[in-house]
Scaffold this motif. Sequence first.
Motif, PDB file in Angstrom:
ATOM      1  N   THR A  47       5.927   8.042  -9.090  1.00  0.00           N
ATOM      2  CA  THR A  47       5.680   7.483 -10.414  1.00  0.00           C
ATOM      3  C   THR A  47       6.796   7.872 -11.368  1.00  0.00           C
ATOM      4  OG1 THR A  47       3.300   7.633 -10.061  1.00  0.00           O
ATOM      5  CG2 THR A  47       4.058   7.364 -12.320  1.00  0.00           C
ATOM      6  N   TRP A 102       4.213  -2.742  -8.844  1.00  0.00           N
ATOM      7  CA  TRP A 102       3.986  -2.275 -10.217  1.00  0.00           C
ATOM      8  C   TRP A 102       5.058  -1.266 -10.628  1.00  0.00           C
ATOM      9  CZ3 TRP A 102       0.884  -3.746 -14.139  1.00  0.00           C
ATOM     10  CH2 TRP A 102       0.740  -2.871 -15.222  1.00  0.00           C
ATOM     11  N   THR A 117       0.816  -1.208   0.000  1.00  0.00           N
ATOM     12  CA  THR A 117       0.000   0.000   0.000  1.00  0.00           C
ATOM     13  C   THR A 117       0.855   1.267   0.000  1.00  0.00           C
ATOM     14  OG1 THR A 117      -0.118  -0.035   2.420  1.00  0.00           O
ATOM     15  CG2 THR A 117      -1.876  -1.147   1.206  1.00  0.00           C
ATOM     16  N   PHE A 146       0.285   3.131 -12.185  1.00  0.00           N
ATOM     17  CA  PHE A 146      -0.504   2.039 -11.633  1.00  0.00           C
ATOM     18  C   PHE A 146      -1.987   2.310 -11.892  1.00  0.00           C
ATOM     19  CE2 PHE A 146      -1.633  -1.491  -9.226  1.00  0.00           C
ATOM     20  CZ  PHE A 146      -2.462  -1.171  -8.168  1.00  0.00           C
ATOM     21  N   PRO A 147      -2.685   1.378 -12.592  1.00  0.00           N
ATOM     22  CA  PRO A 147      -4.088   1.628 -12.947  1.00  0.00           C
ATOM     23  C   PRO A 147      -5.092   1.310 -11.847  1.00  0.00           C
ATOM     24  CG  PRO A 147      -3.375  -0.443 -13.898  1.00  0.00           C
ATOM     25  CD  PRO A 147      -2.167   0.148 -13.216  1.00  0.00           C
ATOM     26  N   GLY A 148      -4.620   0.822 -10.692  1.00  0.00           N
ATOM     27  CA  GLY A 148      -5.515   0.446  -9.606  1.00  0.00           C
ATOM     28  C   GLY A 148      -5.767  -1.048  -9.606  1.00  0.00           C
ATOM     29  N   ALA A 149      -5.893  -1.629  -8.408  1.00  0.00           N
ATOM     30  CA  ALA A 149      -6.075  -3.082  -8.302  1.00  0.00           C
ATOM     31  C   ALA A 149      -7.350  -3.553  -8.996  1.00  0.00           C
ATOM     32  CB  ALA A 149      -6.097  -3.494  -6.822  1.00  0.00           C
ATOM     33  N   GLY A 150      -8.397  -2.683  -9.037  1.00  0.00           N
ATOM     34  CA  GLY A 150      -9.657  -3.056  -9.666  1.00  0.00           C
ATOM     35  C   GLY A 150      -9.564  -3.216 -11.172  1.00  0.00           C
ATOM     36  N   PHE A 151      -8.465  -2.741 -11.753  1.00  0.00           N
ATOM     37  CA  PHE A 151      -8.260  -2.870 -13.196  1.00  0.00           C
ATOM     38  C   PHE A 151      -8.025  -4.324 -13.588  1.00  0.00           C
ATOM     39  CE2 PHE A 151      -6.933  -1.399 -17.337  1.00  0.00           C
ATOM     40  CZ  PHE A 151      -5.918  -2.267 -17.726  1.00  0.00           C
ATOM     41  N   PRO A 161       0.702  -0.934  -5.970  1.00  0.00           N
ATOM     42  CA  PRO A 161       1.444   0.203  -6.507  1.00  0.00           C
ATOM     43  C   PRO A 161       2.960   0.074  -6.405  1.00  0.00           C
ATOM     44  CG  PRO A 161       0.329   0.776  -4.456  1.00  0.00           C
ATOM     45  CD  PRO A 161      -0.205  -0.541  -4.877  1.00  0.00           C
ATOM     46  N   LYS A 180       2.787   4.023  -1.512  1.00  0.00           N
ATOM     47  CA  LYS A 180       2.761   4.546  -2.868  1.00  0.00           C
ATOM     48  C   LYS A 180       4.111   5.172  -3.215  1.00  0.00           C
ATOM     49  CE  LYS A 180       0.080   7.439  -6.010  1.00  0.00           C
ATOM     50  NZ  LYS A 180      -1.076   8.341  -6.148  1.00  0.00           N
TER      51      LYS A 180
END
Length: 282
Positions: free
Chosen positions: A197, A274, A192, A204-209, A271, A194
Amino acid sequence: MPDLWMPGATRHSVGNTGAMNGGPARAVWHITSNARDWTFKNELGWFTGGGREVAPHLLWDPFTGEIAQFFPADSRSLSLQNAGTVKTNRTGKYCVQIETVFTEGETVNGRRYASVRDTPCKNLDQIMSWLRSLGIPDVWPGGAPTAFARDTVPLSTWLAQPGHFGHNQVPGNSHLDPGPMPNLAAIGKTETTKPPTAPNYEPFPGAGFFTPGRRSPVIAAMHKRLVAEGCNRYQTNTNIDVWGTGDERSYAAWQRHLGYSGPAADGIPGPTSWAKLQVPNV
């Protein structure tokens, strides 16, 4: 100034403190290796009683999370043999000795544990946080222990290099412990956190991606990076732009490569991992 007594550890001063000789800060890992007694209570009684002449700084139970401290960090403890004229217990600004209440192959609640690495390592994050506050870096100058075997480092390494050492690596000693250890650098660090970038990589597109059937060139680019990093767990090279079980297995291999384990290596990108994968922009 850092705390010389670890926050959260019960204090059991045994007296007989001694000054350190200065130099890089380090920690040394041991196991109690007692074939007849695996309890924290009895080991605590030993080090505050008849065993106080060989007491470490910390006694830690990786199953219960109990931690006791016998010496302040700026005192030498008594868990090491000297290497000739070199007083190994006094090497460094700090030389924190940690005795883990563990015996190779012990059975707890019906499960056999081969090494410290296999245990729950409860509250190890608290120990690592304290060691880091003392300036002890997350490195093994002699390499992380991988077996119950001698792996003595050169005396020059012991004297000059900061970080973590196994009892089996300290010059002048003959012990084989602690055996395989967890990845200390990953302890207390989570997915978690962060990171910044990098400008030339996919954010990072998000875990839901990452859901079954998701089609995207980002997934194809990730696929290529996992293969390049030696984390290829794919069974086919078709539909490389579609998220599926092969992606999950391969990404879990990447997380384990970074030192994550358990729920932190579930194959779903986070994140931090990734960012370290450095997926090129598409």
